[in-house]
Design a protein around this motif. Structure first.
Motif: not given
Length: 152
Positions: A62-63, A68, A83, A87, A97, A101
């Motif tokens: 998560h941000t 991150v 992120l 991904e 996802r 975030s």
């Protein structure tokens, strides 16, 4: 499915070519496997210490304040990757996802709870929860269907 292997010492590097009429589950599984081989570990920081993290051990990313964070059972670790970079390098059959975030490890999910506004609340095996924005709900449902078919 036909498989061809051509071994020749004259090749400078390994090249994988897949020719198919459509991208089905079996082809996606092969792509995820190849992609997963490239990402054996990530490096996360906790204070001044750098830790080697295996993707399978990460519950979710998560941000937080333009950084991150990878969350594991051993703690939270700051990563250099963004992120969208994670991904691209993580296998789509294992990571998905949840929102702009959050990226989650599908194998660490425990249960879902639908909310009145069309979003989902996802609970992890660790007890942590995150929310899925409506944009990503259908993609998660599809991913769970594909993974369920593999187990049958």
């Amino acid at each position: 499915m036909k498989v061809s292997l051509n071994i020749d010492r004259d090749y400078e590097e390994t090249k994988v070519t897949i020719e198919c009429p459509t991208l089905d589950d079996s082809v996606q599984e092969i792509l995820d496997f190849i992609k997963g081989q490239d990402t054996e570990f990530l490096v996360g920081k906790d204070g001044d210490m750098q830790h080697i993290l295996k993707p399978a051990e990460i519950h979710f990313f998560h941000t937080e304040k333009n950084s991150v964070i990878a969350v594991t059972s051993a703690g939270s670790f700051k990563l250099k990757e963004k992120l969208y970079e994670l991904e691209k390098i993580l296998p789509a059959s294992k990571f998905i996802r949840l929102s702009k975030s959050v990226i989650a490890n599908l194998h660490e999910l425990s249960r879902f709870e639908a909310s009145f506004n069309g979003t989902l609340c996802v609970y992890f095996k660790s007890g942590t929860k995150e929310y899925v924005s409506r944009t990503y709900v259908n993609a998660i449902k599809e991913s769970l269907k594909m993974n369920r078919r593999k187990g049958e």
